[in-house]
Design a protein around this motif. Structure first.
Motif, PDB file in Angstrom:
ATOM      1  N   TRP A   1     -17.798  42.047  11.967  1.00  0.00           N
ATOM      2  CA  TRP A   1     -17.897  42.488  10.571  1.00  0.00           C
ATOM      3  C   TRP A   1     -19.074  43.457  10.466  1.00  0.00           C
ATOM      4  O   TRP A   1     -20.161  43.189  10.997  1.00  0.00           O
ATOM      5  CB  TRP A   1     -18.144  41.317   9.626  1.00  0.00           C
ATOM      6  CG  TRP A   1     -16.948  40.488   9.326  1.00  0.00           C
ATOM      7  CD1 TRP A   1     -16.590  39.320   9.913  1.00  0.00           C
ATOM      8  CD2 TRP A   1     -15.945  40.749   8.335  1.00  0.00           C
ATOM      9  NE1 TRP A   1     -15.434  38.834   9.370  1.00  0.00           N
ATOM     10  CE2 TRP A   1     -15.007  39.704   8.387  1.00  0.00           C
ATOM     11  CE3 TRP A   1     -15.746  41.771   7.393  1.00  0.00           C
ATOM     12  CZ2 TRP A   1     -13.895  39.641   7.546  1.00  0.00           C
ATOM     13  CZ3 TRP A   1     -14.633  41.708   6.564  1.00  0.00           C
ATOM     14  CH2 TRP A   1     -13.722  40.654   6.648  1.00  0.00           C
ATOM     15  N   PHE A   2     -18.834  44.549   9.769  1.00  0.00           N
ATOM     16  CA  PHE A   2     -19.856  45.549   9.490  1.00  0.00           C
ATOM     17  C   PHE A   2     -19.845  45.819   7.994  1.00  0.00           C
ATOM     18  O   PHE A   2     -18.878  45.490   7.306  1.00  0.00           O
ATOM     19  CB  PHE A   2     -19.573  46.848  10.256  1.00  0.00           C
ATOM     20  CG  PHE A   2     -19.814  46.746  11.735  1.00  0.00           C
ATOM     21  CD1 PHE A   2     -18.921  46.062  12.544  1.00  0.00           C
ATOM     22  CD2 PHE A   2     -20.922  47.338  12.317  1.00  0.00           C
ATOM     23  CE1 PHE A   2     -19.138  45.958  13.918  1.00  0.00           C
ATOM     24  CE2 PHE A   2     -21.147  47.243  13.690  1.00  0.00           C
ATOM     25  CZ  PHE A   2     -20.258  46.554  14.487  1.00  0.00           C
ATOM     26  N   ARG A   3     -20.891  46.440   7.507  1.00  0.00           N
ATOM     27  CA  ARG A   3     -20.927  46.811   6.095  1.00  0.00           C
ATOM     28  C   ARG A   3     -21.611  48.166   5.932  1.00  0.00           C
ATOM     29  O   ARG A   3     -22.469  48.542   6.733  1.00  0.00           O
ATOM     30  CB  ARG A   3     -21.636  45.751   5.252  1.00  0.00           C
ATOM     31  CG  ARG A   3     -23.126  45.574   5.556  1.00  0.00           C
ATOM     32  CD  ARG A   3     -23.670  44.389   4.773  1.00  0.00           C
ATOM     33  NE  ARG A   3     -25.093  44.190   5.006  1.00  0.00           N
ATOM     34  CZ  ARG A   3     -25.776  43.156   4.527  1.00  0.00           C
ATOM     35  NH1 ARG A   3     -25.164  42.225   3.800  1.00  0.00           N
ATOM     36  NH2 ARG A   3     -27.076  43.047   4.783  1.00  0.00           N
ATOM     37  N   GLN A   4     -21.197  48.846   4.873  1.00  0.00           N
ATOM     38  CA  GLN A   4     -21.738  50.170   4.601  1.00  0.00           C
ATOM     39  C   GLN A   4     -22.003  50.319   3.121  1.00  0.00           C
ATOM     40  O   GLN A   4     -21.081  50.259   2.310  1.00  0.00           O
ATOM     41  CB  GLN A   4     -20.782  51.259   5.090  1.00  0.00           C
ATOM     42  CG  GLN A   4     -21.358  52.656   5.022  1.00  0.00           C
ATOM     43  CD  GLN A   4     -20.499  53.657   5.782  1.00  0.00           C
ATOM     44  OE1 GLN A   4     -19.325  53.414   6.072  1.00  0.00           O
ATOM     45  NE2 GLN A   4     -21.091  54.788   6.136  1.00  0.00           N
ATOM     46  N   ALA A   5     -23.272  50.501   2.789  1.00  0.00           N
ATOM     47  CA  ALA A   5     -23.675  50.760   1.415  1.00  0.00           C
ATOM     48  C   ALA A   5     -23.654  52.266   1.176  1.00  0.00           C
ATOM     49  O   ALA A   5     -23.751  53.053   2.125  1.00  0.00           O
ATOM     50  CB  ALA A   5     -25.068  50.191   1.170  1.00  0.00           C
TER      51      ALA A   5
END
Length: 129
Positions: free
Chosen positions: A36-40
């Protein structure tokens, strides 16, 4: 070829919880590591958590989420989950799951975007203060 579909995102107040799901197509899902990755907005896509094919204790977390998030997998259902507790406004981002078809590494190997071969379209998580 693997197709990944994330779901479970939404709007939640700080301190609340969400559970994200990553559903995969294909018969070889159990052989893949999932991350899982996230990008703001305006920021790079950052590692959140990963789980190796064997599941269980073969999990890895970013320091920022360790102790608050839990990754797990249900191989018969071709699904990986990300349970997110004690959410903070800084957790706001689009969350992506990704699959590594050749999970030969350990540790920091799973925190690299380049490790992964397939990506989902993402699900928005917004945490209000």
């Amino acid at each position: 070829q693997v197709q990944l579909v994330e779901s479970g995102g939404g709007l939640v107040q700080a301190g609340g919880s969400l559970r994200l799901s990553c559903a995969a197509s294909g018969r070889t899902f159990s052989r893949y590591a999932i991350g899982w990755f996230r990008q703001a907005p305006g920021k790079e896509r950052d590692f959140v958590a990963a789980i190796r094919p064997s599941g269980g204790s073969s999990t890895y977390y970013a320091d920022s989420v360790n102790g608050r998030f839990t990754i797990s997998r249900d191989n018969p259902k071709n699904t990986v989950y990300l349970q997110m507790n004690s959410l903070k406004p800084e957790d706001t981002a689009v969350y992506y799951c990704a699959a590594d078809r050749n999970p030969i590494g350990s540790g920091s190997y799973y925190s690299r975007r380049t490790t992964y071969d397939y990506w989902g379209q993402g699900t928005q998580v917004t945490v209000s203060s």
